[in-house]
Design a protein around this motif. Sequence first.
Motif, PDB file in Angstrom:
ATOM      1  N   ARG A  28       0.827  -1.195   0.000  1.00  0.00           N
ATOM      2  CA  ARG A  28       0.000   0.000   0.000  1.00  0.00           C
ATOM      3  C   ARG A  28       0.867   1.253   0.000  1.00  0.00           C
ATOM      4  NH1 ARG A  28      -4.334   0.628   4.528  1.00  0.00           N
ATOM      5  NH2 ARG A  28      -4.599  -1.578   4.906  1.00  0.00           N
ATOM      6  N   ASP A  29       0.488   2.205  -0.773  1.00  0.00           N
ATOM      7  CA  ASP A  29       1.163   3.495  -0.809  1.00  0.00           C
ATOM      8  C   ASP A  29       0.916   4.211   0.527  1.00  0.00           C
ATOM      9  OD1 ASP A  29       2.052   6.005  -1.282  1.00  0.00           O
ATOM     10  OD2 ASP A  29       0.860   6.340  -3.085  1.00  0.00           O
ATOM     11  N   PRO A  30       1.996   4.672   1.186  1.00  0.00           N
ATOM     12  CA  PRO A  30       1.782   5.388   2.448  1.00  0.00           C
ATOM     13  C   PRO A  30       0.781   6.527   2.302  1.00  0.00           C
ATOM     14  CG  PRO A  30       4.111   4.966   2.120  1.00  0.00           C
ATOM     15  CD  PRO A  30       3.408   4.512   0.867  1.00  0.00           C
ATOM     16  N   ALA A  31       0.824   7.180   1.149  1.00  0.00           N
ATOM     17  CA  ALA A  31      -0.099   8.301   0.936  1.00  0.00           C
ATOM     18  C   ALA A  31      -1.548   7.811   0.879  1.00  0.00           C
ATOM     19  CB  ALA A  31       0.258   9.029  -0.359  1.00  0.00           C
ATOM     20  N   ALA A  32      -1.717   6.530   0.565  1.00  0.00           N
ATOM     21  CA  ALA A  32      -3.076   5.979   0.449  1.00  0.00           C
ATOM     22  C   ALA A  32      -3.540   5.344   1.752  1.00  0.00           C
ATOM     23  CB  ALA A  32      -3.124   4.957  -0.687  1.00  0.00           C
ATOM     24  N   GLY A  33      -2.823   5.634   2.832  1.00  0.00           N
ATOM     25  CA  GLY A  33      -3.310   5.193   4.125  1.00  0.00           C
ATOM     26  C   GLY A  33      -2.593   4.004   4.718  1.00  0.00           C
ATOM     27  N   ALA A  34      -1.399   3.645   4.211  1.00  0.00           N
ATOM     28  CA  ALA A  34      -0.636   2.568   4.851  1.00  0.00           C
ATOM     29  C   ALA A  34      -0.256   3.007   6.263  1.00  0.00           C
ATOM     30  CB  ALA A  34       0.617   2.261   4.042  1.00  0.00           C
ATOM     31  N   PRO A  35      -0.265   2.072   7.202  1.00  0.00           N
ATOM     32  CA  PRO A  35      -0.003   2.457   8.592  1.00  0.00           C
ATOM     33  C   PRO A  35       1.410   2.983   8.794  1.00  0.00           C
ATOM     34  CG  PRO A  35      -0.213   0.075   8.373  1.00  0.00           C
ATOM     35  CD  PRO A  35      -0.582   0.655   7.065  1.00  0.00           C
ATOM     36  N   VAL A  36       1.527   4.043   9.569  1.00  0.00           N
ATOM     37  CA  VAL A  36       2.822   4.695   9.742  1.00  0.00           C
ATOM     38  C   VAL A  36       3.272   4.762  11.199  1.00  0.00           C
ATOM     39  CG1 VAL A  36       2.726   6.070   7.634  1.00  0.00           C
ATOM     40  CG2 VAL A  36       1.668   6.941   9.706  1.00  0.00           C
ATOM     41  N   MET A  37       2.465   4.293  12.115  1.00  0.00           N
ATOM     42  CA  MET A  37       2.858   4.271  13.519  1.00  0.00           C
ATOM     43  C   MET A  37       3.059   2.832  13.967  1.00  0.00           C
ATOM     44  SD  MET A  37       2.755   7.432  14.488  1.00  0.00           S
ATOM     45  CE  MET A  37       2.071   8.171  15.953  1.00  0.00           C
ATOM     46  N   PRO A  38       4.023   2.586  14.863  1.00  0.00           N
ATOM     47  CA  PRO A  38       4.248   1.203  15.319  1.00  0.00           C
ATOM     48  C   PRO A  38       2.970   0.509  15.793  1.00  0.00           C
ATOM     49  CG  PRO A  38       6.041   2.582  16.069  1.00  0.00           C
ATOM     50  CD  PRO A  38       5.037   3.501  15.413  1.00  0.00           C
ATOM     51  N   GLY A  39       2.186   1.186  16.626  1.00  0.00           N
ATOM     52  CA  GLY A  39       0.979   0.561  17.154  1.00  0.00           C
ATOM     53  C   GLY A  39      -0.023   0.212  16.064  1.00  0.00           C
ATOM     54  N   ARG A  40      -0.111   1.084  15.085  1.00  0.00           N
ATOM     55  CA  ARG A  40      -1.034   0.864  13.966  1.00  0.00           C
ATOM     56  C   ARG A  40      -0.561  -0.301  13.093  1.00  0.00           C
ATOM     57  NH1 ARG A  40      -5.694   0.518  12.699  1.00  0.00           N
ATOM     58  NH2 ARG A  40      -6.232   0.911  10.544  1.00  0.00           N
ATOM     59  N   ILE A  41       0.737  -0.405  12.901  1.00  0.00           N
ATOM     60  CA  ILE A  41       1.298  -1.513  12.117  1.00  0.00           C
ATOM     61  C   ILE A  41       0.920  -2.847  12.766  1.00  0.00           C
ATOM     62  CG2 ILE A  41       3.501  -2.651  11.541  1.00  0.00           C
ATOM     63  CD1 ILE A  41       4.587   0.262  11.080  1.00  0.00           C
ATOM     64  N   LEU A  42       1.051  -2.927  14.086  1.00  0.00           N
ATOM     65  CA  LEU A  42       0.726  -4.176  14.774  1.00  0.00           C
ATOM     66  C   LEU A  42      -0.784  -4.427  14.766  1.00  0.00           C
ATOM     67  CD1 LEU A  42       3.223  -4.266  17.777  1.00  0.00           C
ATOM     68  CD2 LEU A  42       3.523  -5.012  15.412  1.00  0.00           C
ATOM     69  N   ALA A  43      -1.576  -3.373  14.896  1.00  0.00           N
ATOM     70  CA  ALA A  43      -3.038  -3.537  14.870  1.00  0.00           C
ATOM     71  C   ALA A  43      -3.499  -4.053  13.504  1.00  0.00           C
ATOM     72  CB  ALA A  43      -3.720  -2.213  15.208  1.00  0.00           C
ATOM     73  N   VAL A  44      -2.932  -3.502  12.437  1.00  0.00           N
ATOM     74  CA  VAL A  44      -3.278  -3.956  11.079  1.00  0.00           C
ATOM     75  C   VAL A  44      -2.837  -5.401  10.887  1.00  0.00           C
ATOM     76  CG1 VAL A  44      -2.699  -3.642   8.628  1.00  0.00           C
ATOM     77  CG2 VAL A  44      -3.316  -1.661  10.037  1.00  0.00           C
ATOM     78  N   THR A  45      -1.670  -5.741  11.427  1.00  0.00           N
ATOM     79  CA  THR A  45      -1.187  -7.127  11.369  1.00  0.00           C
ATOM     80  C   THR A  45      -2.183  -8.065  12.041  1.00  0.00           C
ATOM     81  OG1 THR A  45       1.130  -6.456  11.305  1.00  0.00           O
ATOM     82  CG2 THR A  45       0.671  -8.673  12.140  1.00  0.00           C
ATOM     83  N   GLY A  46      -2.627  -7.698  13.233  1.00  0.00           N
ATOM     84  CA  GLY A  46      -3.569  -8.544  13.960  1.00  0.00           C
ATOM     85  C   GLY A  46      -4.864  -8.735  13.200  1.00  0.00           C
ATOM     86  N   ALA A  47      -5.396  -7.644  12.662  1.00  0.00           N
ATOM     87  CA  ALA A  47      -6.662  -7.736  11.921  1.00  0.00           C
ATOM     88  C   ALA A  47      -6.492  -8.605  10.681  1.00  0.00           C
ATOM     89  CB  ALA A  47      -7.134  -6.334  11.532  1.00  0.00           C
ATOM     90  N   THR A  48      -5.346  -8.483  10.009  1.00  0.00           N
ATOM     91  CA  THR A  48      -5.088  -9.275   8.799  1.00  0.00           C
ATOM     92  C   THR A  48      -4.975 -10.758   9.149  1.00  0.00           C
ATOM     93  OG1 THR A  48      -3.919  -7.385   7.864  1.00  0.00           O
ATOM     94  CG2 THR A  48      -3.554  -9.526   6.799  1.00  0.00           C
ATOM     95  N   LEU A  49      -4.292 -11.072  10.255  1.00  0.00           N
ATOM     96  CA  LEU A  49      -4.142 -12.477  10.653  1.00  0.00           C
ATOM     97  C   LEU A  49      -5.491 -13.085  11.021  1.00  0.00           C
ATOM     98  CD1 LEU A  49      -0.828 -12.354  12.728  1.00  0.00           C
ATOM     99  CD2 LEU A  49      -1.149 -13.222  10.408  1.00  0.00           C
ATOM    100  N   ILE A  50      -6.334 -12.313  11.686  1.00  0.00           N
ATOM    101  CA  ILE A  50      -7.667 -12.822  12.031  1.00  0.00           C
ATOM    102  C   ILE A  50      -8.442 -13.146  10.758  1.00  0.00           C
ATOM    103  CG2 ILE A  50      -9.924 -12.144  12.978  1.00  0.00           C
ATOM    104  CD1 ILE A  50      -8.359 -10.692  15.217  1.00  0.00           C
ATOM    105  N   ALA A  51      -8.299 -12.269   9.749  1.00  0.00           N
ATOM    106  CA  ALA A  51      -9.051 -12.464   8.507  1.00  0.00           C
ATOM    107  C   ALA A  51      -8.497 -13.618   7.674  1.00  0.00           C
ATOM    108  CB  ALA A  51      -9.025 -11.172   7.687  1.00  0.00           C
ATOM    109  N   GLU A  52      -7.179 -13.854   7.723  1.00  0.00           N
ATOM    110  CA  GLU A  52      -6.542 -14.767   6.760  1.00  0.00           C
ATOM    111  C   GLU A  52      -6.188 -16.143   7.324  1.00  0.00           C
ATOM    112  OE1 GLU A  52      -5.919 -14.264   3.537  1.00  0.00           O
ATOM    113  OE2 GLU A  52      -6.759 -12.253   3.525  1.00  0.00           O
ATOM    114  N   VAL A  53      -5.984 -16.235   8.629  1.00  0.00           N
ATOM    115  CA  VAL A  53      -5.477 -17.495   9.205  1.00  0.00           C
ATOM    116  C   VAL A  53      -6.618 -18.193   9.930  1.00  0.00           C
ATOM    117  CG1 VAL A  53      -3.763 -18.556  10.728  1.00  0.00           C
ATOM    118  CG2 VAL A  53      -3.213 -16.422   9.532  1.00  0.00           C
ATOM    119  N   GLY A  54      -6.849 -19.439   9.561  1.00  0.00           N
ATOM    120  CA  GLY A  54      -7.913 -20.190  10.223  1.00  0.00           C
ATOM    121  C   GLY A  54      -7.417 -20.873  11.473  1.00  0.00           C
TER     122      GLY A  54
END
Length: 224
Positions: A54-80
Amino acid sequence: MDAEFFRAWMTCAAEVVQAHRDHLTQLDAAIGDADHGINLARGFTAVRYTLEARDPAAGAPVMPGRILAVTGATLIAEVGGAAGPLYGIAFRRAGKSLGQAADVGLPALSAALGAALAGIQEIGAAREGDKTMVDAFTAGIRALGQAIAQGASPDEALSVLAQAASAAAIATIPLQALKGRASYLGPRSVGHQDPGATSAALILGALRDAARAVPLTAPGRAVR
Ligand code: ADP
Ligand code: MG
Protein backbone atom coordinates in the motif's frame (compact mmCIF):
# COMPACT_ATOMS: atom_id res chain seq x y z
CA MET A 1 12.32 1.45 17.61
CA ASP A 2 10.24 3.27 15.05
CA ALA A 3 7.70 2.37 12.37
CA GLU A 4 10.50 1.25 10.05
CA PHE A 5 11.64 -1.24 12.69
CA PHE A 6 8.13 -2.61 13.21
CA ARG A 7 7.64 -2.98 9.45
CA ALA A 8 10.97 -4.82 9.32
CA TRP A 9 9.76 -7.07 12.16
CA MET A 10 6.74 -8.10 10.10
CA THR A 11 8.83 -8.54 6.93
CA CYS A 12 11.32 -10.73 8.82
CA ALA A 13 8.47 -12.66 10.44
CA ALA A 14 6.87 -13.28 7.04
CA GLU A 15 10.19 -14.50 5.64
CA VAL A 16 10.98 -16.85 8.51
CA VAL A 17 7.44 -18.26 8.62
CA GLN A 18 7.61 -18.86 4.86
CA ALA A 19 11.02 -20.54 5.17
CA HIS A 20 9.71 -22.81 7.95
CA ARG A 21 6.28 -23.36 6.45
CA ASP A 22 6.75 -27.06 5.72
CA HIS A 23 8.47 -27.72 9.05
CA LEU A 24 5.60 -26.07 10.97
CA THR A 25 3.10 -28.10 8.97
CA GLN A 26 5.03 -31.33 9.67
CA LEU A 27 5.02 -30.54 13.39
CA ASP A 28 1.26 -29.97 13.19
CA ALA A 29 0.83 -33.21 11.22
CA ALA A 30 2.29 -35.13 14.16
CA ILE A 31 -0.02 -33.76 16.87
CA GLY A 32 -2.66 -31.74 15.00
CA ASP A 33 -4.18 -31.42 11.54
CA ALA A 34 -1.20 -30.39 9.39
CA ASP A 35 -2.34 -26.86 8.61
CA HIS A 36 -0.25 -24.60 10.87
CA GLY A 37 2.57 -23.71 8.47
CA ILE A 38 0.27 -23.34 5.47
CA ASN A 39 -2.15 -21.09 7.36
CA LEU A 40 0.50 -18.90 8.97
CA ALA A 41 2.47 -18.50 5.75
CA ARG A 42 -0.67 -17.36 3.98
CA GLY A 43 -1.46 -14.97 6.83
CA PHE A 44 1.95 -13.35 6.95
CA THR A 45 2.09 -13.05 3.17
CA ALA A 46 -1.14 -11.06 3.45
CA VAL A 47 0.34 -8.99 6.28
CA ARG A 48 3.37 -8.20 4.18
CA TYR A 49 1.25 -7.22 1.23
CA THR A 50 -0.97 -5.04 3.39
CA LEU A 51 1.97 -3.26 5.01
CA GLU A 52 4.29 -2.94 2.01
CA ALA A 53 2.22 -2.81 -1.11
CA ARG A 54 0.00 0.00 0.00
CA ASP A 55 1.16 3.49 -0.81
CA PRO A 56 1.78 5.39 2.45
CA ALA A 57 -0.10 8.30 0.94
CA ALA A 58 -3.08 5.98 0.45
CA GLY A 59 -3.31 5.19 4.13
CA ALA A 60 -0.64 2.57 4.85
CA PRO A 61 0.00 2.46 8.59
CA VAL A 62 2.82 4.70 9.74
CA MET A 63 2.86 4.27 13.52
CA PRO A 64 4.25 1.20 15.32
CA GLY A 65 0.98 0.56 17.15
CA ARG A 66 -1.03 0.86 13.97
CA ILE A 67 1.30 -1.51 12.12
CA LEU A 68 0.73 -4.18 14.77
CA ALA A 69 -3.04 -3.54 14.87
CA VAL A 70 -3.28 -3.96 11.08
CA THR A 71 -1.19 -7.13 11.37
CA GLY A 72 -3.57 -8.54 13.96
CA ALA A 73 -6.66 -7.74 11.92
CA THR A 74 -5.09 -9.28 8.80
CA LEU A 75 -4.14 -12.48 10.65
CA ILE A 76 -7.67 -12.82 12.03
CA ALA A 77 -9.05 -12.46 8.51
CA GLU A 78 -6.54 -14.77 6.76
CA VAL A 79 -5.48 -17.49 9.20
CA GLY A 80 -7.91 -20.19 10.22
CA GLY A 81 -7.78 -22.65 13.08
CA ALA A 82 -6.73 -21.77 16.57
CA ALA A 83 -3.66 -19.79 15.59
CA GLY A 84 -5.47 -17.10 13.56
CA PRO A 85 -7.56 -15.68 16.40
CA LEU A 86 -4.74 -16.21 18.93
CA TYR A 87 -2.07 -14.39 16.92
CA GLY A 88 -4.68 -11.89 15.78
CA ILE A 89 -5.59 -10.83 19.29
CA ALA A 90 -1.89 -10.88 20.26
CA PHE A 91 -0.92 -8.32 17.63
CA ARG A 92 -4.02 -6.23 18.15
CA ARG A 93 -3.39 -6.02 21.89
CA ALA A 94 0.30 -5.26 21.34
CA GLY A 95 -0.66 -2.47 18.94
CA LYS A 96 -3.14 -1.05 21.41
CA SER A 97 -0.49 -1.14 24.13
CA LEU A 98 1.90 0.93 21.99
CA GLY A 99 -0.83 3.50 21.40
CA GLN A 100 0.29 6.56 19.43
CA ALA A 101 4.01 6.29 20.21
CA ALA A 102 6.17 7.04 17.18
CA ASP A 103 9.30 5.63 18.79
CA VAL A 104 9.21 2.71 21.19
CA GLY A 105 11.80 1.79 23.82
CA LEU A 106 12.47 -1.68 25.23
CA PRO A 107 10.16 -1.28 28.27
CA ALA A 108 7.24 -0.29 26.02
CA LEU A 109 7.99 -3.21 23.70
CA SER A 110 8.09 -5.53 26.70
CA ALA A 111 4.74 -4.18 27.91
CA ALA A 112 3.26 -4.65 24.43
CA LEU A 113 4.41 -8.29 24.31
CA GLY A 114 2.93 -8.75 27.77
CA ALA A 115 -0.38 -7.38 26.49
CA ALA A 116 -0.16 -9.79 23.54
CA LEU A 117 0.35 -12.73 25.89
CA ALA A 118 -2.52 -11.60 28.11
CA GLY A 119 -4.78 -11.53 25.03
CA ILE A 120 -3.72 -15.04 24.01
CA GLN A 121 -4.44 -16.32 27.51
CA GLU A 122 -7.74 -14.48 27.69
CA ILE A 123 -9.17 -16.34 24.71
CA GLY A 124 -7.15 -19.58 24.95
CA ALA A 125 -6.85 -20.03 28.72
CA ALA A 126 -3.48 -21.80 28.36
CA ARG A 127 -0.84 -21.53 31.03
CA GLU A 128 2.91 -21.92 30.74
CA GLY A 129 3.71 -25.63 30.47
CA ASP A 130 0.49 -26.54 28.63
CA LYS A 131 2.59 -27.05 25.46
CA THR A 132 1.30 -24.11 23.41
CA MET A 133 2.55 -20.81 21.97
CA VAL A 134 2.11 -19.42 25.50
CA ASP A 135 5.30 -21.28 26.50
CA ALA A 136 7.43 -19.39 23.96
CA PHE A 137 5.81 -16.01 24.71
CA THR A 138 6.15 -16.41 28.47
CA ALA A 139 9.80 -17.47 28.36
CA GLY A 140 10.69 -14.78 25.83
CA ILE A 141 9.00 -11.98 27.75
CA ARG A 142 10.58 -13.13 31.02
CA ALA A 143 14.04 -13.13 29.46
CA LEU A 144 13.43 -9.73 27.89
CA GLY A 145 12.45 -8.31 31.26
CA GLN A 146 15.61 -9.68 32.85
CA ALA A 147 17.76 -8.28 30.05
CA ILE A 148 16.16 -4.84 30.44
CA ALA A 149 16.73 -4.96 34.21
CA GLN A 150 20.40 -5.73 33.59
CA GLY A 151 20.73 -2.73 31.27
CA ALA A 152 21.13 -4.68 28.04
CA SER A 153 21.18 -2.83 24.74
CA PRO A 154 18.21 -3.36 22.40
CA ASP A 155 20.30 -5.68 20.19
CA GLU A 156 21.34 -7.79 23.18
CA ALA A 157 17.89 -7.80 24.76
CA LEU A 158 16.19 -8.92 21.53
CA SER A 159 18.78 -11.69 21.08
CA VAL A 160 18.11 -12.92 24.60
CA LEU A 161 14.36 -12.83 23.91
CA ALA A 162 14.81 -14.83 20.70
CA GLN A 163 17.01 -17.45 22.36
CA ALA A 164 14.67 -17.91 25.30
CA ALA A 165 11.61 -18.30 23.08
CA SER A 166 13.42 -20.81 20.89
CA ALA A 167 14.58 -22.83 23.92
CA ALA A 168 11.00 -22.83 25.24
CA ALA A 169 9.71 -24.20 21.93
CA ILE A 170 12.22 -27.06 22.09
CA ALA A 171 11.31 -27.60 25.75
CA THR A 172 7.73 -28.43 24.68
CA ILE A 173 8.93 -31.78 23.27
CA PRO A 174 8.66 -33.82 26.51
CA LEU A 175 5.44 -32.10 27.61
CA GLN A 176 1.89 -33.41 27.28
CA ALA A 177 -0.44 -30.97 25.51
CA LEU A 178 -3.18 -29.66 27.79
CA LYS A 179 -4.81 -27.19 25.38
CA GLY A 180 -5.82 -27.16 21.73
CA ARG A 181 -6.14 -29.97 19.23
CA ALA A 182 -2.96 -31.73 20.42
CA SER A 183 -4.53 -32.22 23.87
CA TYR A 184 -6.98 -34.70 22.30
CA LEU A 185 -4.01 -37.05 21.91
CA GLY A 186 -3.36 -37.10 25.65
CA PRO A 187 -0.05 -38.79 26.47
CA ARG A 188 0.58 -39.44 22.77
CA SER A 189 1.37 -35.73 22.36
CA VAL A 190 4.55 -36.30 24.38
CA GLY A 191 7.73 -36.44 22.31
CA HIS A 192 6.65 -33.88 19.69
CA GLN A 193 7.54 -30.20 19.47
CA ASP A 194 4.51 -27.93 19.59
CA PRO A 195 3.90 -26.16 16.26
CA GLY A 196 2.47 -22.98 17.82
CA ALA A 197 5.35 -22.62 20.29
CA THR A 198 7.69 -23.09 17.34
CA SER A 199 6.00 -20.43 15.21
CA ALA A 200 5.88 -18.06 18.21
CA ALA A 201 9.63 -18.49 18.66
CA LEU A 202 10.15 -17.71 14.97
CA ILE A 203 7.96 -14.61 15.12
CA LEU A 204 9.59 -13.34 18.32
CA GLY A 205 13.01 -14.22 16.88
CA ALA A 206 12.19 -11.97 13.94
CA LEU A 207 12.50 -9.03 16.37
CA ARG A 208 16.22 -9.79 16.60
CA ASP A 209 16.43 -10.11 12.81
CA ALA A 210 14.68 -6.75 12.41
CA ALA A 211 17.14 -5.14 14.83
CA ARG A 212 19.95 -6.34 12.56
CA ALA A 213 18.20 -5.04 9.45
CA VAL A 214 17.20 -1.60 10.73
CA PRO A 215 19.36 0.80 12.75
CA LEU A 216 17.61 1.04 16.09
CA THR A 217 16.43 4.27 17.57
CA ALA A 218 15.01 4.95 20.99
CA PRO A 219 12.97 7.94 22.10
CA GLY A 220 15.20 10.97 21.94
CA ARG A 221 18.46 9.18 21.25
CA ALA A 222 20.23 7.02 18.71
CA VAL A 223 21.34 3.77 20.27
CA ARG A 224 23.74 2.76 17.54
P1 ADP B 1 -5.63 -25.80 14.82
O1 ADP B 1 -5.24 -26.67 16.00
O2 ADP B 1 -6.99 -25.24 14.97
O3 ADP B 1 -5.40 -26.49 13.52
P2 ADP B 1 -3.20 -24.36 14.32
O4 ADP B 1 -2.68 -25.64 13.76
O5 ADP B 1 -3.14 -23.20 13.43
O6 ADP B 1 -4.66 -24.54 14.88
O7 ADP B 1 -2.38 -23.98 15.64
C1 ADP B 1 -2.06 -24.94 16.59
C2 ADP B 1 -1.27 -24.27 17.69
O8 ADP B 1 -2.09 -23.33 18.37
C3 ADP B 1 -0.82 -25.22 18.77
O9 ADP B 1 0.43 -25.82 18.42
C4 ADP B 1 -0.73 -24.35 20.01
O10 ADP B 1 0.57 -23.79 20.17
C5 ADP B 1 -1.69 -23.24 19.71
N1 ADP B 1 -2.86 -23.34 20.55
C6 ADP B 1 -3.92 -24.18 20.41
N2 ADP B 1 -4.81 -23.97 21.39
C7 ADP B 1 -4.30 -22.99 22.19
C8 ADP B 1 -4.75 -22.32 23.36
N3 ADP B 1 -5.92 -22.62 23.93
N4 ADP B 1 -3.96 -21.35 23.89
C9 ADP B 1 -2.79 -21.04 23.31
N5 ADP B 1 -2.31 -21.63 22.21
C10 ADP B 1 -3.05 -22.60 21.64
MG1 MG C 1 -3.57 -27.23 12.96
